[in-house]
Design an enzyme around this catalytic site. Structure first.
Site, PDB file in Angstrom:
ATOM      1  N   LYS A   1      33.542  56.817  28.408  1.00  0.00           N
ATOM      2  CA  LYS A   1      33.788  55.383  28.582  1.00  0.00           C
ATOM      3  C   LYS A   1      32.671  54.670  29.348  1.00  0.00           C
ATOM      4  O   LYS A   1      32.374  53.514  29.088  1.00  0.00           O
ATOM      5  CB  LYS A   1      35.129  55.156  29.266  1.00  0.00           C
ATOM      6  CG  LYS A   1      36.314  55.354  28.328  1.00  0.00           C
ATOM      7  CD  LYS A   1      37.595  54.795  28.926  1.00  0.00           C
ATOM      8  CE  LYS A   1      38.676  54.653  27.878  1.00  0.00           C
ATOM      9  NZ  LYS A   1      39.141  55.953  27.342  1.00  0.00           N
TER      10      LYS A   1
ATOM     11  N   GLU B   1      40.915  44.606  30.821  1.00  0.00           N
ATOM     12  CA  GLU B   1      42.330  44.933  30.887  1.00  0.00           C
ATOM     13  C   GLU B   1      42.450  46.424  30.672  1.00  0.00           C
ATOM     14  O   GLU B   1      41.571  47.051  30.095  1.00  0.00           O
ATOM     15  CB  GLU B   1      43.161  44.130  29.917  1.00  0.00           C
ATOM     16  CG  GLU B   1      42.918  44.063  28.444  1.00  0.00           C
ATOM     17  CD  GLU B   1      41.877  44.814  27.727  1.00  0.00           C
ATOM     18  OE1 GLU B   1      42.061  46.045  27.600  1.00  0.00           O
ATOM     19  OE2 GLU B   1      40.921  44.187  27.238  1.00  0.00           O
TER      20      GLU B   1
ATOM     21  N   SER C   1      35.372  64.333  24.497  1.00  0.00           N
ATOM     22  CA  SER C   1      35.232  62.967  25.029  1.00  0.00           C
ATOM     23  C   SER C   1      35.502  62.851  26.519  1.00  0.00           C
ATOM     24  O   SER C   1      35.017  61.931  27.163  1.00  0.00           O
ATOM     25  CB  SER C   1      36.156  62.018  24.264  1.00  0.00           C
ATOM     26  OG  SER C   1      37.490  62.487  24.288  1.00  0.00           O
TER      27      SER C   1
HETATM   28  C1  PLP Z   1      39.752  56.317  26.142  1.00  0.00           C
HETATM   29  C2  PLP Z   1      39.549  57.698  25.698  1.00  0.00           C
HETATM   30  C3  PLP Z   1      39.585  58.055  24.333  1.00  0.00           C
HETATM   31  C4  PLP Z   1      39.937  57.107  23.235  1.00  0.00           C
HETATM   32  O1  PLP Z   1      39.077  56.037  23.056  1.00  0.00           O
HETATM   33  P1  PLP Z   1      38.050  55.933  21.830  1.00  0.00           P
HETATM   34  O2  PLP Z   1      37.609  54.525  21.877  1.00  0.00           O
HETATM   35  O3  PLP Z   1      38.823  56.272  20.590  1.00  0.00           O
HETATM   36  O4  PLP Z   1      36.980  56.904  22.075  1.00  0.00           O
HETATM   37  C5  PLP Z   1      39.320  59.377  23.995  1.00  0.00           C
HETATM   38  N1  PLP Z   1      39.048  60.298  24.937  1.00  0.00           N
HETATM   39  C6  PLP Z   1      39.010  59.995  26.251  1.00  0.00           C
HETATM   40  C7  PLP Z   1      38.718  61.073  27.233  1.00  0.00           C
HETATM   41  C8  PLP Z   1      39.265  58.695  26.677  1.00  0.00           C
HETATM   42  O5  PLP Z   1      39.245  58.404  27.985  1.00  0.00           O
END
Ligand code: PLP
Length: 395
Positions: free
Chosen positions: A89, A111, A377
């Site tokens: 993020k 938000e 992610s």
């Molecule tokens: C917010 C988040 C996501 C989902 O958001 P995308 O915009 O689909 O990437 C996925 N993995 C993690 C660890 C997140 O914090």
């Protein structure tokens, strides 16, 4: 590659569905983004923060133990869990916070539902030295005390929202209202490839570094491009972030959505798999809605995948068949969460565990000379309470 038209449309998906009074703000943002995205001074500053503050580049790690345990294709992990703050993020919030500063804005608003985007925004705003206020439903504030405290520590002000269901969608409405009223001074920072144009394009441009690094790293390690790239899909920013660089190649791209309690149960976040077309939060895309166009409540054990919409670019790529779509249930994600922790010593975010589960299922069916890259992610520290409860462990 894959640029939207001048209305911000990927063929039919995307666009700017916002009230007329918001158009000047959106157009100012579009101009600012266009101007600075190619500006060497801006790029240099962003690169500095990505390296020195966020910790990029992140490693591409060969998950040897997992690969050997599963038997089949080689599995690599792109370690976005190692980015400062614990997920991808920050790539986006840093880009937008620095853009806000360049555009002469005094204040960033955002938000947040579960708080992850709020925390990443607070971090970036602090680093950029710009004031930050985060709209959050009172219901979510109660559920996410830890993230509320984190934001508070980083000097972000939480604005409680007590309208409607007191959750994310109400917080989004309030943030929009604020932007409208204070557009001279205020920058509205959106967290995924959603919202009206230019947000889906801009967030992609700030996240595509994931794929750019991945390409160099896999060529370095394997000498060839990967066969598959697998990422989880909430709004779609980490998925497009790792995929964009490979759109023109013979690499199969796979997006994994939240199957929740099973798609048939109706309790899920599988927008691309089970949604229909419509407008939500300023963009035309796939979404979860009933036959009267009322938005259905989404559900997932992973807060980041619990969203009834999805980025328009992914709707377009899925429809074209360029992005394959799969879904993984809560229980399956929990299984992968435990597996990766046990065999690799890496505790994944529950969102990422969805991608890990699907990659493992794929790997089993493939030959050993194939490679799969999973976008990890985020890290799972934020999820340990939810996982403990799901496993019946009392902490
Ligand atoms: C917010 C988040 C996501 C989902 O958001 P995308 O915009 O689909 O990437 C996925 N993995 C993690 C660890 C997140 O914090």
């Amino acid at each position: 590659m894959n640029m939207p038209d001048k209305h911000g449309k990927f063929i039919e998906y995307g666009g700017k569905f916002a009230p007329e009074v918001l158009m000047p703000a959106i157009e100012e943002l579009e101009k600012g983004f266009k101007r600075y995205v190619k500006d060497p001074g801006f790029r240099k500053e962003l690169d500095y923060y990505l390296k020195e503050f966020a910790g990029r580049p992140t490693p591409l790690y060969y998950a040897r133990n997992l690969t050997e345990k599963v038997g089949g294709a080689k599995i690599y992990l792109k370690r976005e869990d190692l980015v400062h703050g614990g997920s991808h993020k920050l790539n986006n919030t840093l880009g937008q916070a620095l853009l806000a500063k360049k555009m002469g804005k005094k204040r960033i608003i955002a938000e947040t539902g579960a708080g992850q985007h709020g925390v990443a925004t607070a971090m970036a705003a602090s680093a950029a030295g710009i004031e930050c206020e985060v709209y959050m439903g009172t219901e979510d504030i109660e559920r996410q005390k830890l993230n509320v405290f984190r934001m508070d520590l980083m000097d972000a002000k939480i604005i409680p929202v007590e309208s409607g269901s007191c959750t994310l969608k109400d917080a989004i409405n309030e943030a929009m209202r604020d932007w409208l009223t204070n557009v001279e001074t205020t920058y509205y920072l959106i967290g995924s490839i959603v919202g009206p144009h230019p947000y889906p394009l801009m967030v992609r441009e700030f996240q595509k570094i994931i794929g750019e690094e991945t390409r160099k790293q896999i060529i370095d390690k394997e000498g060839v491009l990967p066969d598959y790239i697998v990422a989880c899909v909430g709004g779609g920013s980490n998925a497009i972030g790792i995929s964009h660089e490979f759109l023109g190649d013979e690499v199969e791209l796979v997006g994994v959505e939240a199957g929740g309690k099973g798609i048939e149960s109706g309790e899920h976040g599988a927008t691309l798999s089970a949604g229909t077309s419509g407008v939500l939060h300023g963009t035309y895309s796939k979404l979860l809605q009933d036959k009267y166009g009322q938005i259905n409540i989404s559900y997932s054990i992973a807060a980041g995948l619990d969203y009834p919409g999805v980025g328009p670019e992914l709707s377009y790529l899925a429809e074209k068949g360029r992005l394959k779509v799969a879904s993984v249930t809560d229980d399956e994600a929990l299984e992968a969460f435990k597996l990766l922790s046990r065999v690799e010593g890496i505790v994944p975010a529950l969102e990422s565990a969805h991608a890990v589960y699907h990659a493992v299922e794929m790997a089993k069916e493939l030959d050993e000379d194939k490679t799969i890259i999973v976008n990890l992610s985020g890290r799972g520290d934020k999820d340990v309470f939810v996982v403990a409860e799901a496993l019946g462990v009392k902490l």
